[in-house]
Motif scaffolding. Sequence first.
Motif, PDB file in Angstrom:
ATOM      1  N   VAL A  36      83.026  -9.057  15.669  1.00  0.00           N
ATOM      2  CA  VAL A  36      84.362  -7.915  15.638  1.00  0.00           C
ATOM      3  C   VAL A  36      83.823  -6.070  15.709  1.00  0.00           C
ATOM      4  CG1 VAL A  36      85.933  -7.113  15.078  1.00  0.00           C
ATOM      5  CG2 VAL A  36      85.626  -9.634  14.584  1.00  0.00           C
ATOM      6  N   LEU A  37      82.686  -6.570  14.705  1.00  0.00           N
ATOM      7  CA  LEU A  37      82.433  -4.627  14.988  1.00  0.00           C
ATOM      8  C   LEU A  37      81.699  -4.042  16.408  1.00  0.00           C
ATOM      9  CD1 LEU A  37      81.039  -3.809  11.501  1.00  0.00           C
ATOM     10  CD2 LEU A  37      83.015  -3.383  12.274  1.00  0.00           C
ATOM     11  N   GLU A  38      80.623  -5.243  16.670  1.00  0.00           N
ATOM     12  CA  GLU A  38      80.087  -5.262  17.925  1.00  0.00           C
ATOM     13  C   GLU A  38      80.770  -4.944  19.297  1.00  0.00           C
ATOM     14  OE1 GLU A  38      75.458  -6.478  18.890  1.00  0.00           O
ATOM     15  OE2 GLU A  38      76.772  -8.016  18.449  1.00  0.00           O
ATOM     16  N   ARG A  39      81.621  -6.208  19.338  1.00  0.00           N
ATOM     17  CA  ARG A  39      82.987  -6.621  20.555  1.00  0.00           C
ATOM     18  C   ARG A  39      83.998  -5.278  20.082  1.00  0.00           C
ATOM     19  NH1 ARG A  39      84.855 -11.206  18.707  1.00  0.00           N
ATOM     20  NH2 ARG A  39      86.676 -10.628  17.902  1.00  0.00           N
ATOM     21  N   GLU A  40      84.632  -4.800  19.629  1.00  0.00           N
ATOM     22  CA  GLU A  40      86.188  -4.122  19.471  1.00  0.00           C
ATOM     23  C   GLU A  40      85.469  -2.718  19.501  1.00  0.00           C
ATOM     24  OE1 GLU A  40      88.637  -5.605  19.901  1.00  0.00           O
ATOM     25  OE2 GLU A  40      88.340  -7.185  19.479  1.00  0.00           O
ATOM     26  N   TYR A  41      84.104  -2.758  18.450  1.00  0.00           N
ATOM     27  CA  TYR A  41      84.136  -0.988  18.232  1.00  0.00           C
ATOM     28  C   TYR A  41      82.197  -0.667  19.355  1.00  0.00           C
ATOM     29  CZ  TYR A  41      87.749  -1.423  15.757  1.00  0.00           C
ATOM     30  OH  TYR A  41      89.168  -1.246  14.803  1.00  0.00           O
ATOM     31  N   ASP A  42      82.052  -1.755  19.719  1.00  0.00           N
ATOM     32  CA  ASP A  42      80.737  -1.498  20.669  1.00  0.00           C
ATOM     33  C   ASP A  42      79.308  -0.906  19.387  1.00  0.00           C
ATOM     34  OD1 ASP A  42      81.057  -1.784  23.405  1.00  0.00           O
ATOM     35  OD2 ASP A  42      82.086   0.335  23.622  1.00  0.00           O
ATOM     36  N   PRO A  44      75.669  -1.150  17.722  1.00  0.00           N
ATOM     37  CA  PRO A  44      74.940  -2.354  17.189  1.00  0.00           C
ATOM     38  C   PRO A  44      75.046  -3.380  16.587  1.00  0.00           C
ATOM     39  CG  PRO A  44      74.119  -0.492  17.804  1.00  0.00           C
ATOM     40  CD  PRO A  44      75.494   0.080  17.374  1.00  0.00           C
ATOM     41  N   MET A  45      74.820  -4.772  16.751  1.00  0.00           N
ATOM     42  CA  MET A  45      75.150  -5.851  15.901  1.00  0.00           C
ATOM     43  C   MET A  45      73.746  -6.686  15.752  1.00  0.00           C
ATOM     44  SD  MET A  45      76.588  -3.830  13.510  1.00  0.00           S
ATOM     45  CE  MET A  45      77.266  -5.800  11.756  1.00  0.00           C
ATOM     46  N   ASP A  46      72.433  -5.900  15.661  1.00  0.00           N
ATOM     47  CA  ASP A  46      70.871  -7.562  15.851  1.00  0.00           C
ATOM     48  C   ASP A  46      71.206  -8.205  14.739  1.00  0.00           C
ATOM     49  OD1 ASP A  46      70.140  -6.292  13.158  1.00  0.00           O
ATOM     50  OD2 ASP A  46      69.356  -4.719  14.514  1.00  0.00           O
ATOM     51  N   ALA A  47      70.338  -9.341  15.113  1.00  0.00           N
ATOM     52  CA  ALA A  47      70.722 -10.698  14.236  1.00  0.00           C
ATOM     53  C   ALA A  47      70.122 -10.178  12.785  1.00  0.00           C
ATOM     54  CB  ALA A  47      69.537 -11.005  14.798  1.00  0.00           C
ATOM     55  N   GLY A  48      68.893  -9.132  12.654  1.00  0.00           N
ATOM     56  CA  GLY A  48      68.724  -8.789  11.046  1.00  0.00           C
ATOM     57  C   GLY A  48      69.740  -8.147  10.885  1.00  0.00           C
ATOM     58  N   LEU A  49      70.726  -7.310  10.777  1.00  0.00           N
ATOM     59  CA  LEU A  49      71.934  -6.684  10.402  1.00  0.00           C
ATOM     60  C   LEU A  49      72.977  -7.647   9.952  1.00  0.00           C
ATOM     61  CD1 LEU A  49      72.806  -3.886   9.356  1.00  0.00           C
ATOM     62  CD2 LEU A  49      73.801  -3.366  11.681  1.00  0.00           C
ATOM     63  N   ASP A 185      69.844   2.412  14.580  1.00  0.00           N
ATOM     64  CA  ASP A 185      70.791   2.448  15.928  1.00  0.00           C
ATOM     65  C   ASP A 185      72.433   2.702  15.370  1.00  0.00           C
ATOM     66  OD1 ASP A 185      68.373   1.999  17.509  1.00  0.00           O
ATOM     67  OD2 ASP A 185      68.728   0.112  17.117  1.00  0.00           O
ATOM     68  N   LEU A 186      72.503   1.829  14.817  1.00  0.00           N
ATOM     69  CA  LEU A 186      74.399   1.424  14.289  1.00  0.00           C
ATOM     70  C   LEU A 186      74.769   2.405  13.736  1.00  0.00           C
ATOM     71  CD1 LEU A 186      76.364   0.311  13.183  1.00  0.00           C
ATOM     72  CD2 LEU A 186      75.544  -0.534  10.793  1.00  0.00           C
ATOM     73  N   THR A 187      73.854   4.583  13.090  1.00  0.00           N
ATOM     74  CA  THR A 187      74.502   5.414  12.986  1.00  0.00           C
ATOM     75  C   THR A 187      74.503   6.265  14.522  1.00  0.00           C
ATOM     76  OG1 THR A 187      73.163   5.049  10.667  1.00  0.00           O
ATOM     77  CG2 THR A 187      73.422   7.063  12.034  1.00  0.00           C
ATOM     78  N   GLY A 188      73.584   5.687  15.286  1.00  0.00           N
ATOM     79  CA  GLY A 188      73.324   6.732  16.288  1.00  0.00           C
ATOM     80  C   GLY A 188      74.891   5.877  16.915  1.00  0.00           C
TER      81      GLY A 188
END
Length: 200
Positions: A36-42, A44-49, A185-188
């Motif tokens: 949801v965070l990746e799709r709705e808010y762009d 980046p949620m990589d596999a590790g995260l 990346d997420l912070t950015g």
Amino acid sequence: MQLTLVGLLFVGLDRGDTGIMVNASVGLLVSYLPAVLEREYDLPMDAGLTLWITSAVFLHAIGTVGLPGATGNFYNNVWWWDHMTHALSSSVVAATGYTVTRAIDRHSEAVYLPDRFMFVFILLFVLAFGVFWEVIEFAIAETAHALGTASVLTQYGLEDTLLDLVFDTIGGIIVAIWGTAHLTDLTGAITDRLDGRRSR
């Protein structure tokens, strides 16, 4: 993981165990959060995260069930299970606190948080949340006791609470030392969203 959590939900239904049902349901909902965070808010949620976030709730839910045919669950039968899940969950809380705070630090010129302070902030954030969680755990257990129902969360006493906070701190220290590199990346992305809101 999600399929297993659905299975755990059915185990809870079969056993009539509210704790298993609630923990499996919450775990299932949280397992959808990265998507949801990746799709709705762009974001980046990589596999590790994603694995990091979902592992915390998954292991907690598994811990409430235990092995088929065994008496008790992992929280009762495996001495380190509660410590592991607290450290893992608190690391997710620490990562959340770090990510949002660092994004605000980068976004606002009025806010400056030195790296040393950020380390201390992560620890204080985790401890504050840990205390808050323990109060919730206590309140739920006492409410369940007063109502004569089974508790969704279990508190084993003051020693357990203090140990939980120790392992919460360990999770926070791990994030403060190593986790911040994995959250760049997420912070950015959050900073970019904040900057975009300001420019509107």
